[in-house]
Scaffold this active site. Structure first.
Site, PDB file in Angstrom:
ATOM      1  N   GLU A  92       0.669  -1.293  -0.349  1.00  0.00           N
ATOM      2  CA  GLU A  92      -0.040  -0.390  -0.310  1.00  0.00           C
ATOM      3  C   GLU A  92       1.156   1.307  -0.011  1.00  0.00           C
ATOM      4  O   GLU A  92       1.537   1.116   1.031  1.00  0.00           O
ATOM      5  CB  GLU A  92      -0.287  -0.251   1.190  1.00  0.00           C
ATOM      6  CG  GLU A  92      -1.235  -1.526   1.848  1.00  0.00           C
ATOM      7  CD  GLU A  92      -2.388  -1.036   2.875  1.00  0.00           C
ATOM      8  OE1 GLU A  92      -3.153  -2.172   3.387  1.00  0.00           O
ATOM      9  OE2 GLU A  92      -1.757  -0.352   4.211  1.00  0.00           O
ATOM     10  N   CYS A 105       3.381   8.440   1.393  1.00  0.00           N
ATOM     11  CA  CYS A 105       3.372   7.133   2.535  1.00  0.00           C
ATOM     12  C   CYS A 105       3.706   5.934   1.609  1.00  0.00           C
ATOM     13  O   CYS A 105       3.313   5.889   0.761  1.00  0.00           O
ATOM     14  CB  CYS A 105       2.838   7.170   4.028  1.00  0.00           C
ATOM     15  SG  CYS A 105       2.981   5.858   4.914  1.00  0.00           S
ATOM     16  N   CYS A 112       6.117  -7.514   7.453  1.00  0.00           N
ATOM     17  CA  CYS A 112       6.805  -7.217   8.075  1.00  0.00           C
ATOM     18  C   CYS A 112       7.143  -8.063   8.708  1.00  0.00           C
ATOM     19  O   CYS A 112       6.903  -8.862   9.014  1.00  0.00           O
ATOM     20  CB  CYS A 112       6.577  -6.017   8.645  1.00  0.00           C
ATOM     21  SG  CYS A 112       7.821  -4.679   9.496  1.00  0.00           S
ATOM     22  N   CYS A 116       5.273  -6.068  15.488  1.00  0.00           N
ATOM     23  CA  CYS A 116       5.257  -5.397  16.182  1.00  0.00           C
ATOM     24  C   CYS A 116       3.215  -6.323  16.788  1.00  0.00           C
ATOM     25  O   CYS A 116       2.560  -5.652  15.382  1.00  0.00           O
ATOM     26  CB  CYS A 116       4.907  -3.596  16.127  1.00  0.00           C
ATOM     27  SG  CYS A 116       6.276  -3.635  15.420  1.00  0.00           S
ATOM     28  N   CYS A 119      -0.103  -4.717  14.845  1.00  0.00           N
ATOM     29  CA  CYS A 119       0.155  -4.178  13.865  1.00  0.00           C
ATOM     30  C   CYS A 119      -0.050  -4.765  12.691  1.00  0.00           C
ATOM     31  O   CYS A 119      -0.088  -5.621  12.636  1.00  0.00           O
ATOM     32  CB  CYS A 119       2.014  -3.173  13.785  1.00  0.00           C
ATOM     33  SG  CYS A 119       1.924  -2.784  11.739  1.00  0.00           S
ATOM     34  N   GLU A 162       9.663  -2.527   7.453  1.00  0.00           N
ATOM     35  CA  GLU A 162      11.094  -2.123   8.337  1.00  0.00           C
ATOM     36  C   GLU A 162      12.074  -1.494   7.189  1.00  0.00           C
ATOM     37  O   GLU A 162      12.816  -2.244   6.251  1.00  0.00           O
ATOM     38  CB  GLU A 162      11.692  -2.502   8.965  1.00  0.00           C
ATOM     39  CG  GLU A 162      12.760  -2.513   9.842  1.00  0.00           C
ATOM     40  CD  GLU A 162      12.712  -1.107  10.782  1.00  0.00           C
ATOM     41  OE1 GLU A 162      11.337  -0.821  10.761  1.00  0.00           O
ATOM     42  OE2 GLU A 162      13.360  -0.551  10.332  1.00  0.00           O
ATOM     43  N   SER A 193      10.790   5.728   9.237  1.00  0.00           N
ATOM     44  CA  SER A 193      10.822   5.790  10.514  1.00  0.00           C
ATOM     45  C   SER A 193      11.177   4.416  10.430  1.00  0.00           C
ATOM     46  O   SER A 193      10.830   3.325   9.365  1.00  0.00           O
ATOM     47  CB  SER A 193       9.037   5.449  10.327  1.00  0.00           C
ATOM     48  OG  SER A 193       8.792   4.993  11.729  1.00  0.00           O
ATOM     49  N   SER A 216       9.975   4.093  16.955  1.00  0.00           N
ATOM     50  CA  SER A 216       8.623   3.955  17.291  1.00  0.00           C
ATOM     51  C   SER A 216       9.229   3.123  18.078  1.00  0.00           C
ATOM     52  O   SER A 216      10.108   2.042  18.766  1.00  0.00           O
ATOM     53  CB  SER A 216       8.404   2.857  16.090  1.00  0.00           C
ATOM     54  OG  SER A 216       7.951   3.085  14.900  1.00  0.00           O
ATOM     55  N   LEU A 217       9.495   4.169  19.109  1.00  0.00           N
ATOM     56  CA  LEU A 217       9.218   3.209  21.121  1.00  0.00           C
ATOM     57  C   LEU A 217       8.490   2.264  21.705  1.00  0.00           C
ATOM     58  O   LEU A 217       8.784   0.938  21.865  1.00  0.00           O
ATOM     59  CB  LEU A 217       9.254   4.837  21.530  1.00  0.00           C
ATOM     60  CG  LEU A 217      10.614   4.218  22.613  1.00  0.00           C
ATOM     61  CD1 LEU A 217      11.868   3.854  22.762  1.00  0.00           C
ATOM     62  CD2 LEU A 217      10.361   5.723  23.246  1.00  0.00           C
ATOM     63  N   HIS A 218       6.975   3.435  21.039  1.00  0.00           N
ATOM     64  CA  HIS A 218       6.108   2.761  21.727  1.00  0.00           C
ATOM     65  C   HIS A 218       5.980   1.887  23.667  1.00  0.00           C
ATOM     66  O   HIS A 218       5.132   1.355  24.176  1.00  0.00           O
ATOM     67  CB  HIS A 218       5.540   0.830  20.804  1.00  0.00           C
ATOM     68  CG  HIS A 218       5.297   1.567  19.515  1.00  0.00           C
ATOM     69  ND1 HIS A 218       5.475   3.050  19.108  1.00  0.00           N
ATOM     70  CD2 HIS A 218       5.742   0.126  18.733  1.00  0.00           C
ATOM     71  CE1 HIS A 218       5.252   2.519  18.214  1.00  0.00           C
ATOM     72  NE2 HIS A 218       5.305   1.264  17.422  1.00  0.00           N
ATOM     73  N   CYS A 335      -1.357   2.031   8.436  1.00  0.00           N
ATOM     74  CA  CYS A 335      -0.136   0.598   8.232  1.00  0.00           C
ATOM     75  C   CYS A 335      -0.777  -0.788   7.834  1.00  0.00           C
ATOM     76  O   CYS A 335      -1.214  -1.430   8.937  1.00  0.00           O
ATOM     77  CB  CYS A 335       0.481   0.699   9.176  1.00  0.00           C
ATOM     78  SG  CYS A 335       2.553  -0.200   8.937  1.00  0.00           S
TER      79      CYS A 335
HETATM   80  N1  SAH Z   1       8.239  -0.566  10.752  1.00  0.00           N
HETATM   81  C1  SAH Z   1       9.073   0.345  10.581  1.00  0.00           C
HETATM   82  C2  SAH Z   1       8.121   1.746   9.549  1.00  0.00           C
HETATM   83  C3  SAH Z   1       6.618   1.595   9.357  1.00  0.00           C
HETATM   84  S1  SAH Z   1       5.169   1.426  10.674  1.00  0.00           S
HETATM   85  C4  SAH Z   1       8.628   1.653  12.539  1.00  0.00           C
HETATM   86  O1  SAH Z   1       8.176   0.574  12.989  1.00  0.00           O
HETATM   87  O2  SAH Z   1       8.349   2.750  12.766  1.00  0.00           O
HETATM   88  C5  SAH Z   1       4.841   3.166  10.558  1.00  0.00           C
HETATM   89  C6  SAH Z   1       3.949   3.711  12.769  1.00  0.00           C
HETATM   90  O3  SAH Z   1       2.976   3.249  12.394  1.00  0.00           O
HETATM   91  C7  SAH Z   1       5.211   3.320  13.521  1.00  0.00           C
HETATM   92  O4  SAH Z   1       4.982   4.091  14.330  1.00  0.00           O
HETATM   93  C8  SAH Z   1       3.757   2.165  13.787  1.00  0.00           C
HETATM   94  O5  SAH Z   1       4.275   1.606  15.362  1.00  0.00           O
HETATM   95  C9  SAH Z   1       3.081   2.998  13.316  1.00  0.00           C
HETATM   96  N2  SAH Z   1       1.575   2.149  13.728  1.00  0.00           N
HETATM   97  C10 SAH Z   1       1.201   0.531  12.815  1.00  0.00           C
HETATM   98  N3  SAH Z   1       0.338   0.590  13.119  1.00  0.00           N
HETATM   99  C11 SAH Z   1      -0.330   1.395  13.872  1.00  0.00           C
HETATM  100  C12 SAH Z   1      -1.962   1.578  14.021  1.00  0.00           C
HETATM  101  N4  SAH Z   1      -3.037  -0.057  14.152  1.00  0.00           N
HETATM  102  N5  SAH Z   1      -2.638   2.641  14.470  1.00  0.00           N
HETATM  103  C13 SAH Z   1      -1.426   2.889  14.647  1.00  0.00           C
HETATM  104  N6  SAH Z   1      -0.098   3.028  14.847  1.00  0.00           N
HETATM  105  C14 SAH Z   1       0.241   2.279  14.021  1.00  0.00           C
END
Ligand code: SAH
Length: 371
Positions: A92, A105, A112, A116, A119, A162, A193, A216-218, A335
């Site tokens: 996408e 984007c 991936c 995570c 995601c 990624e 990112s 992306s810390l989370h 995403c």
């Molecule tokens: N792999 C990379 C880039 C792709 S994800 C990364 O981890 O940064 C891009 C961003 O979208 C990341 O911060 C990811 O955590 C966030 N993301 C993915 N799915 C999501 C969702 N359902 N709601 C909100 N943010 C999301």
């Protein structure tokens, strides 16, 4: 003869292809101009090239490899393409309109491998890396979606995959994007990112690029991050922050940290307090992104109260924080969501154009860096 993806060739390679056939090398720049500047979709349109050159190009190359399986437009102007490559893999990419800014984007991998848990992109793991041409193709297809008056201004590498796991193919594509004879989008308008892979972050640091880096810390501690971002088990938050500090020290670019706020998982006051400690003394921006729910996954968007409480603690603690909600919610613009909402064989045929009428519910900003 198998067709080749023209976008996989550098300008030098295209020149070589021409000279090997006794044709003038300057045609390469003309072809490039047609594709990047005049947004051509076929060799036939390239009317200042001799007819027989156009025919030879069309015999050997395609400009666009993918089939557009879905093209969705949201009320807020966000447009999303679901592309299918010749091997059946789908990815996408999105165009986001905000004032004069046109941000795209883009994806770097099919699926991936980072896993995570919240995601949609990684639910089936990774199938393969995208090629440089496939990364460029997303940019050019989204370029063509715009009206003649519109110009792409920003790129965020935040789609599927990624990016730091596919740097070798991504970097030449971004270089072309930055080339004035390409799309002319300079590094300052490009954000990569990453889930945070320290060796690849160091590689980017050493290259002295001027791209923005978003990590992306989370989670504020390894125990919680191991749960949410399983790849963290083979590294640590400390190692990621050290690599981030090296990037900042060498490139002078302020880092962005992304924190997807998951209801009742990482949105508690103690998490915010820990985050304040973690980011103390760092020149960084924290993007808090309320979770966009994914069908079939148990994770929740945090309540408004939990969000506010979380933000208040961060702000009181002196963290530079902003809330990012996603654009194009009603077209599954987050995403990896559109791909999942289109079963593989349901959309066979020439592609569907879907116009969404319902007003967007969550469009007060976007997740995009404000550069
Ligand atoms: N792999 C990379 C880039 C792709 S994800 C990364 O981890 O940064 C891009 C961003 O979208 C990341 O911060 C990811 O955590 C966030 N993301 C993915 N799915 C999501 C969702 N359902 N709601 C909100 N943010 C999301």
């Amino acid at each position: 003869m198998t067709v080749r993806h023209l976008l996989d060739l550098t300008l030098a390679e295209l020149k070589q292809w021409l000279t090997e056939r006794g044709l003038p090398a300057f045609r390469a720049a003309q072809i490039q101009k047609w594709i990047f500047e005049k947004r051509a979709g076929s060799f036939e349109e390239m009317t200042d090239l001799p007819k027989d050159l156009r025919t030879r190009l069309a015999e050997e190359f395609v400009i666009f490899l993918s089939k557009v399986v879905a093209h969705k437009t949201a009320e807020d102007g966000t447009e999303k393409l679901l592309l299918e490559w010749q091997d059946g893999n789908r990815i996408e990419c999105v165009l986001i309109r905000e004032g004069k800014r046109r941000t795209i984007c883009i994806s770097t991998q099919v699926g991936c491998a980072m896993g995570c848990v919240f995601c949609a992109s990684g639910l089936d793991g990774v199938a393969r890396n995208l090629t440089t041409g496939e990364i460029l193709e997303q940019m050019l297809l989204l370029n063509r979606v715009q009206s003649d008056e519109e110009r792409l201004s920003n790129i965020v590498v935040m789609g599927m995959g990624e990016p730091l796991a596919n740097l070798d193919r991504l970097l030449p594509a971004l270089e072309k994007a930055g080339d004035p004879a390409g799309l002319g989008i300079g590094g300052r308008h490009i954000t990569i990112s990453t889930v945070g892979l320290p060796p690849a972050m160091d590689r980017l640091t050493a290259m002295q690029t001027n791209y923005h880096l978003a990590v992306s810390l989370h989670a504020p501690n390894d125990e919680l991050r191991n749960q949410i971002v399983p790849v963290n088990k083979s590294m640590s938050i400390a190692a990621i922050l050290e690599a981030a500090d090296r990037f900042f020290a060498d490139n002078g670019r302020r880092l962005t940290f992304e924190y997807v706020l998951l209801g009742e998982l990482n949105d508690r006051p103690e998490h915010a307090e820990e985050l304040v400690e973690l980011l103390r003394g760092r020149t960084a921006l924290l993007n808090v992104i309320p979770y966009n729910t994914v069908a079939g996954l148990p994770y929740k968007t945090p309540t408004a109260r939990a969000q506010q409480r979380f933000l208040d603690i961060l702000r009181d603690g002196g963290v530079n924080v902003q809330v990012r909600t996603r654009k194009g919610d009603e077209i599954d613009a987050a995403c990896g969501q559109l791909r999942r909402s289109f079963p593989q064989n349901a959309a066979a045929g020439g592609g569907v154009e879907v116009q969404i009428g319902a007003p967007a519910t969550n469009v007060s900003g976007s997740q995009i860096d404000g550069n």
